[in-house]
Motif scaffolding. Structure first.
Motif, short mmCIF file in Angstrom:
data_model
loop_
_atom_site.label_atom_id
_atom_site.label_comp_id
_atom_site.label_asym_id
_atom_site.label_seq_id
_atom_site.Cartn_x
_atom_site.Cartn_y
_atom_site.Cartn_z
N SER A 290 -1.12 -1.26 -8.02
CA SER A 290 -2.49 -1.45 -7.52
C SER A 290 -2.87 -2.92 -7.60
O SER A 290 -3.47 -3.48 -6.67
N GLU B 245 2.29 1.77 -3.49
CA GLU B 245 1.24 2.24 -4.41
C GLU B 245 0.94 3.72 -4.17
O GLU B 245 0.84 4.50 -5.12
N THR B 246 0.84 4.11 -2.92
CA THR B 246 0.55 5.50 -2.57
C THR B 246 1.68 6.42 -3.01
O THR B 246 1.43 7.51 -3.56
N GLN C 121 0.82 -1.21 0.00
CA GLN C 121 0.00 0.00 0.00
C GLN C 121 0.86 1.26 0.00
O GLN C 121 0.56 2.22 -0.72
N ASP C 122 1.92 1.28 0.79
CA ASP C 122 2.80 2.45 0.83
C ASP C 122 3.45 2.69 -0.53
O ASP C 122 3.58 3.85 -0.96
#
Length: 151
Positions: free
Chosen positions: A115, A77-78, A74-75
């Motif tokens: 993603s 992707e962000t 997630q990090d």
């Protein structure tokens, strides 16, 4: 006095409107700065792709806890999304329109792939990891080739 108050209010309104419009205009760096920003965006994204590749390799060997996998995915992707948003908001010099399209295209590909990786990690779809690793390697090569093609 009433007239001077009106003039002050009008001047204040014009100043606020000018500041708002100026804040919405895309930045237009010179050619050298723009190319530097393109290199930085590609390097940052390449680093995130490499991080996620390592994560998946370690995950296939059961060397990474599930929650940590999710956080890293997630990090990454962000971070790539923020890089794409920042760089995509830059106004390229006219002579660099084709390069802008190429750079933003490969950044978008990387963002989309990260993603997909995050989705697979959260779902614990470990059977998808080998194909995702292959795609990550391909996107990593594309990022490197694009960076090397810049002036």
């Amino acid at each position: 006095m009433r007239r001077s108050t009106c003039v002050v209010r009008m001047a204040t309104g014009v100043a606020v409107l000018a500041a708002a419009v100026a804040g919405c205009a895309p930045r237009a760096p010179d050619d050298s700065s723009w190319v530097d920003q393109a290199h930085l965006a590609l390097e940052d994204t390449s680093s995130q792709v490499a991080t996620v590749s390592l994560l998946l390799r370690l995950a296939t060997e059961d060397k990474v806890l599930g929650k940590y996998q999710q956080v890293v995915a997630q990090d990454s992707e962000t971070a790539v999304g923020a890089t794409l948003q920042h760089f995509g908001g830059e106004q390229p010099p006219p002579q660099d329109d084709a390069t802008y399209a190429e750079v933003t295209g490969v950044l978008t590909d990387a963002s989309d792939l990260l993603s997909q990786v995050r989705i697979a990690v959260v779902r614990r779809a470990t059977s998808d990891y080998p194909a995702l690793l292959t795609e990550l390697e391909s996107v990593g090569r594309d990022l490197t080739a694009t960076a090397e093609g810049l002036p």
